[in-house]
Scaffold this active site. Structure first.
Site, PDB file in Angstrom:
ATOM      1  N   GLY A 224      41.351  -4.545   8.086  1.00 59.39           N
ATOM      2  CA  GLY A 224      41.134  -4.164   9.478  1.00 59.39           C
ATOM      3  C   GLY A 224      42.450  -4.103  10.229  1.00 59.39           C
ATOM      4  N   GLY A 225      42.781  -5.187  10.919  1.00 62.91           N
ATOM      5  CA  GLY A 225      43.946  -5.214  11.804  1.00 62.91           C
ATOM      6  C   GLY A 225      45.239  -4.731  11.168  1.00 62.91           C
TER       7      GLY A 225
ATOM      8  CB  SER B 265      42.514 -12.586   7.506  1.00 64.04           C
ATOM      9  OG  SER B 265      41.716 -12.781   8.667  1.00 64.04           O
TER      10      SER B 265
ATOM     11  CG  ASN C  77      36.990  -0.837   9.616  1.00 62.16           C
ATOM     12  OD1 ASN C  77      36.887   0.113  10.400  1.00 62.16           O
ATOM     13  ND2 ASN C  77      36.187  -1.887   9.644  1.00 62.16           N
ATOM     14  CD1 TRP C  78      42.992   2.161  10.807  1.00 57.97           C
ATOM     15  CD2 TRP C  78      43.271   3.947  12.137  1.00 57.97           C
ATOM     16  NE1 TRP C  78      44.164   2.770  10.436  1.00 57.97           N
ATOM     17  CE2 TRP C  78      44.362   3.871  11.244  1.00 57.97           C
ATOM     18  CE3 TRP C  78      43.236   4.988  13.053  1.00 57.97           C
ATOM     19  CZ2 TRP C  78      45.406   4.796  11.256  1.00 57.97           C
ATOM     20  CZ3 TRP C  78      44.269   5.922  13.072  1.00 57.97           C
ATOM     21  CH2 TRP C  78      45.341   5.812  12.182  1.00 57.97           C
ATOM     22  CE  LYS C  79      37.693  -4.472  11.960  1.00 58.42           C
ATOM     23  NZ  LYS C  79      37.403  -5.881  12.060  1.00 58.42           N
TER      24      LYS C  79
ATOM     25  N   GLY D 192      39.109 -10.777  10.870  1.00 58.31           N
ATOM     26  CA  GLY D 192      39.808 -10.792  12.153  1.00 58.31           C
ATOM     27  C   GLY D 192      40.155 -12.176  12.659  1.00 58.31           C
TER      28      GLY D 192
ATOM     29  CG  HIS E 218      32.350  -3.917   9.035  1.00 59.10           C
ATOM     30  ND1 HIS E 218      32.392  -4.872  10.021  1.00 59.10           N
ATOM     31  CD2 HIS E 218      33.574  -3.925   8.456  1.00 59.10           C
ATOM     32  CE1 HIS E 218      33.602  -5.412  10.042  1.00 59.10           C
ATOM     33  NE2 HIS E 218      34.339  -4.854   9.100  1.00 59.10           N
TER      34      HIS E 218
ATOM     35  CD  GLU F 127      35.147  -6.451   5.022  1.00 60.72           C
ATOM     36  OE1 GLU F 127      36.359  -6.214   5.060  1.00 60.72           O
ATOM     37  OE2 GLU F 127      34.347  -6.085   5.903  1.00 60.72           O
TER      38      GLU F 127
ATOM     39  CD  GLU G 293      34.030  -5.979  13.261  1.00 56.43           C
ATOM     40  OE1 GLU G 293      34.245  -4.766  13.401  1.00 56.43           O
ATOM     41  OE2 GLU G 293      34.926  -6.808  12.999  1.00 56.43           O
TER      42      GLU G 293
HETATM   43  C1  PEP Z   1      37.398  -5.618   8.400  1.00 59.48           C
HETATM   44  O1  PEP Z   1      37.169  -5.256   9.549  1.00 59.48           O
HETATM   45  O2  PEP Z   1      36.740  -5.122   7.485  1.00 59.48           O
HETATM   46  C2  PEP Z   1      38.444  -6.599   8.182  1.00 59.48           C
HETATM   47  C3  PEP Z   1      38.580  -7.082   6.992  1.00 59.48           C
HETATM   48  O3  PEP Z   1      39.223  -6.940   9.270  1.00 59.48           O
HETATM   49  P1  PEP Z   1      40.584  -7.819   9.231  1.00 59.48           P
HETATM   50  O4  PEP Z   1      41.414  -7.325   8.091  1.00 59.48           O
HETATM   51  O5  PEP Z   1      41.200  -7.580  10.557  1.00 59.48           O
HETATM   52  O6  PEP Z   1      40.169  -9.245   9.022  1.00 59.48           O
END
Ligand code: PEP
Length: 235
Positions: free
Chosen positions: A216-217, A195, A9-11, A164, A88, A158, A90
């Site tokens: 994500g990251g 993470s 997920n590049w957000k 994050g 999600h 999640e 967010e």
């Molecule tokens: C996400 O945005 O779904 C996520 C899991 O982010 P990260 O891996 O950065 O915690």
């Protein structure tokens, strides 16, 4: 057997030059590799012709209409997406999305022929109050439409406090939630997210009923995401 899926997920990250990262990802073998870039990059990503599925990060409930700035499931499909993330944390937090809205978005995704990656997870307060399994059960009931099947739906667990933050639940905590999810959804792919990185991926993928990850990251570069794909393939 549920599909193994490594989803990125590049957000709100990524410009045209970022597509070079997708081109450098390793082959997934039995792993479905999914990248959900910003909507601006969906069509050029799909045009790369790589064996990487493209997904949206959200869709509107409606197929079209007067909703400035939003994007619909048929538009995502038209741009080459085969998946879309809905619910999600967010979106739930920043845009006040309820589980009922999430279920409607999943229905819209199905109508457009997309696979919905439905996200759920507890906050830190809920975990500390011992409410995790009850929250997950409630979100499952309200966020997943009756039309959901193992073919059109993927679930991403999640924990909000792990997204994050660099904080990761213990293996036992992940296992407890995934066991509960598996009891409810025997054939559906169940992803863990929060993470995930190259250094912890293999341990997370060793947990029973974890079929992959939503990342994500660490999905933004091939150097970070590649080893996660390989760890899932090796698991
Ligand atoms: C996400 O945005 O779904 C996520 C899991 O982010 P990260 O891996 O950065 O915690």
């Amino acid at each position: 057997m549920p599909r193994k899926i490594a989803a990125g997920n590049w957000k709100m990250n990524g410009l045209a030059a970022s597509l070079a990262e997708v081109s450098q990802l390793p082959k997934g073998g039995d792993v479905t590799v999914l990248i959900c870039p910003p909507a601006t990059l969906l069509a050029p990503m799909a045009a790369l012709g790589r064996d990487v599925a493209a997904g949206g990060q959200d869709c509107h409930v409606a197929a079209s209409g007067a909703h400035t700035g939003d994007i619909s499931a048929p538009m995502l499909a038209d741009a080459g997406a085969t998946y879309v993330i809905v619910g999600h944390s967010e979106r739930r937090t920043d845009h006040g999305e309820t589980s009922e809205t999430v279920a409607q978005k999943a229905q819209s995704a199905y109508a457009a022929g997309l696979i919905a990656v439905i996200c759920l997870g507890e906050t830190l307060d809920q975990r500390e109050a011992g409410e995790t399994l009850a929250v997950i059960a409630e979100q499952l009931k309200a966020s997943i439409p009756a039309e959901a099947t193992a073919q059109n739906t993927v679930i991403a667990y999640e924990p909000v406090w792990a997204i994050g933050t660099g904080k990761v639940p213990t293996i036992e905590q992940i296992a407890e939630v995934h066991d509960a999810l598996r009891a409810a959804l025997p054939d559906t792919s169940l992803l863990y997210g929060g993470s995930v990185k190259a250094s912890n991926a293999a341990e997370i993928f060793s947990v029973a009923n974890v079929d992959g990850a939503l990342v994500g990251g660490a999905s933004l570069t091939a150097a970070d995401f590649g080893p996660i794909i390989t760890a899932l393939s090796d698991s």
